[in-house]
Design an enzyme around this catalytic site. Structure first.
Site, PDB file in Angstrom:
ATOM      1  N   SER A   1       0.816  -1.207   0.000  1.00 20.95           N
ATOM      2  CA  SER A   1       0.000   0.000   0.000  1.00 20.95           C
ATOM      3  C   SER A   1       0.847   1.252   0.000  1.00 20.95           C
ATOM      4  CB  SER A   1      -0.921  -0.046   1.217  1.00 20.95           C
ATOM      5  OG  SER A   1      -1.158   1.261   1.696  1.00 20.95           O
ATOM      6  N   LYS A   2       0.490   2.142  -0.888  1.00 21.34           N
ATOM      7  CA  LYS A   2       1.179   3.429  -0.987  1.00 21.34           C
ATOM      8  C   LYS A   2       1.040   4.190   0.344  1.00 21.34           C
ATOM      9  CE  LYS A   2       2.888   6.837  -3.716  1.00 21.34           C
ATOM     10  NZ  LYS A   2       4.158   6.741  -4.415  1.00 21.34           N
ATOM     11  N   ARG A   3      -0.121   4.019   0.959  1.00 18.89           N
ATOM     12  CA  ARG A   3      -0.376   4.738   2.218  1.00 18.89           C
ATOM     13  C   ARG A   3       0.652   4.393   3.286  1.00 18.89           C
ATOM     14  NH1 ARG A   3      -5.295   4.205   5.311  1.00 18.89           N
ATOM     15  NH2 ARG A   3      -5.180   2.036   4.675  1.00 18.89           N
TER      16      ARG A   3
END
Ligand code: GLU
Length: 502
Positions: free
Chosen positions: A272-274
């Site tokens: 996940s980029k987050r």
């Protein structure tokens, strides 16, 4: 003819899970002499990120995944952007209404909200209550004529089961009673993914639908749509997600969550980029090689069932098969990718490496002052990721602060006193070298060392420290002296002598 498609939504960068889906989809088409299609699924306009569509084109191009049909290149089945196909979906939805597979729904937001709250209070999952299915055709006509806002919902049978067959997961069956009558056409006239994917896969003659397992549970509903239309169902291949090992983190602050003993806890989570995981673009920007990334990604969930580890894209196109797909999630390991990348760097020809390294070298050094090709040849065996280069060579531009401790080296039988004597002696040897060429420097320094009575290490160790300020460098004293040039080498040796004497 096999026809596969990659169907991203333009919600940002191409994440590595997406790249893998694109890669497998591409490979399957190539392996079977089929066609690979790019379709942009942009019907959820709220989530669309400006510029994302162009990024998708660029990323696929950078990855080498050439598509045979797509928005920017056309094809017989276009347009390939769903919002440009918007007029076509309501027609199919109305057809489905006629066939009993869908119905108009005029329920207000407030009513739906109330149903949702009631379900929540009872601890149930919200399901639309088919209220509007009970409207008579005349009532529906009247509302439509009056211009009342509406959506079109899928009419899921209240009993029985819905199922489909997946090439990887086998027969998947669910109770219809657990399925919601989800919206097919929204009040803005655009289709939802649930509808558009079926219509487009059919109209674009897609034979193999490859996508993430997050769609596995919805696929039975899609099958009901195919059946209602009387269309041939494509082969489904749902692929497990790419995961990453991490410590448990707070969703908002991303800080590690500690247990009662103050320890972090390990979890496996989706990439996940987050959480700061890199996208394909990020990896390219950091200096991972395209071919290394593609090779590495290919093996995240597919196995050739042999010992071969290194595959060019062309080899993958020949070998990729569904039998090698893994049903369980795969773990993305950044260290392993680094190792892969290093291996790929080693395999490059010196010329190819020098070309790739040049912009990275230029971040630290002026090309007018330094021999970039020579620097590249010293780096090729040391670098695992290109972004390590500027820090590795910055000392050539700026001498690090003096540290007398570095001169002490037991193995080389050297300490600050020996270093001072050796440097004073070498200063004279270096000053007499002309021309300042690497072999000349080498031969003259080695001659001098032999004549001096110092052991080789006692001379070359302090010389390297004096002109680099580091105990570990790409290249040794001779190479560094050559790269620095005569004036700078002598100036650095003088400064070291002065500092050691002080
Ligand atoms: N637009 C969907 C996504 O980006 C694609 C799913 C599919 O391939 O059918 O997740």
């Amino acid at each position: 003819m096999v026809r596969t498609r990659f169907a991203p939504s333009p919600t940002g960068y191409l994440h590595l899970g997406g790249l893998r889906t694109a890669l497998y989809t591409y490979l399957y088409a190539r392996r079977n002499g089929g066609r690979f299609i790019l379709r942009i699924e942009d019907t959820d306009q709220v989530r669309e990120v400006p510029g994302a569509v162009d990024k998708i084109y660029e990323s696929l191009r950078q990855a080498g995944l050439t598509y045979d049909e797509g928005p920017d290149i056309g094809g017989e089945y276009g347009p390939y952007i769903q919002t440009q196909r918007r007029d076509l979906y309501p027609k199919y939805a109305r057809e489905l209404v006629k066939r009993g597979g869908a119905y108009y729904c005029f329920c207000s937001r407030e009513r739906l909200e109330r149903l949702r709250e009631e379900a929540e209070k009872k601890g149930q999952v919200f399901k639309y209550d088919k209220h509007c299915l009970r409207l008579t055709p005349e009532e529906v006509e009247k509302k439509l004529a009056a211009g009342e806002p509406y959506v079109i919902r899928q009419n899921i049978p209240e009993t029985g089961t819905a199922s489909f067959d997946d090439a990887l997961f086998g027969h998947v069956e669910v109770e219809c009673a657990t399925l919601d009558d989800n919206v097919l056409i929204k009040s803005d006239g655009l289709p939802t993914y649930n509808f558009a994917n079926v219509i487009d896969d059919h109209l674009m003659a897609i034979t193999h639908v490859m996508r993430g397992t997050e769609y596995l549970s919805s696929a039975p509903k899609y099958n009901l749509l195919y059946q209602a239309f009387g269309w041939e169902v494509p082969t489904y291949i749902h692929m497990p997600p790419v995961m990453r090992e991490d410590v448990k983190r707070d969703k908002v602050t991303r800080q590690p969550i500690l247990d009662e003993n103050g320890k972090t806890q390990n979890v496996v989570r989706k990439l996940s980029k987050r959480y700061g995981d890199p996208s394909f673009e990020d990896l390219l920007e950091q200096g991972y090689l395209r071919d290394a990334i593609v090779n590495f990604i290919a093996l995240l969930g597919w196995s050739p069932r042999s010992d071969q580890e290194f595959f060019s894209l062309a080899e993958l196109e020949e070998k990729f098969d569904l039998e090698g797909l893994n049903k369980s999630p795969s773990i993305f390991d950044m260290d392993k990718l680094g190792w892969f990348n290093g291996e790929y760097i080693r395999k490059l020809s010196p010329e190819a490496f020098a070309e790739t390294a040049a912009p990275w070298i230029a971040r630290a050094l002026d090309p007018a002052k330094f021999d970039f090709a020579r620097i590249a040849s010293l780096l090729q065996n040391r670098v695992t990721v290109m972004n390590q280069i500027p820090d590795m060579i910055a000392f050539l531009d700026t001498m690090p602060a003096f540290d007398s401790g570095l001169y002490t080296n037991k193995k080389q039988k050297c300490d600050a006193q020996v270093a001072l004597e050796a440097l004073k002696y070498l200063r004279g040897v270096l000053a007499g070298i002309d021309p300042w060429q690497e072999t000349e420097i080498h031969d003259r320094v080695m001659e001098g060392v032999r004549a001096s009575g110092f052991k080789t290490g006692q001379a070359l160790w302090p010389l390297r420290i004096a002109i680099s300020g580091l105990s570990s460098t790409p290249g040794g004293a001779i190479e560094i002296a050559y790269l620095l040039g005569k004036d700078e080498t002598l100036a650095r040796v003088d400064a070291a002598i002065q500092a050691l004497e002080a």
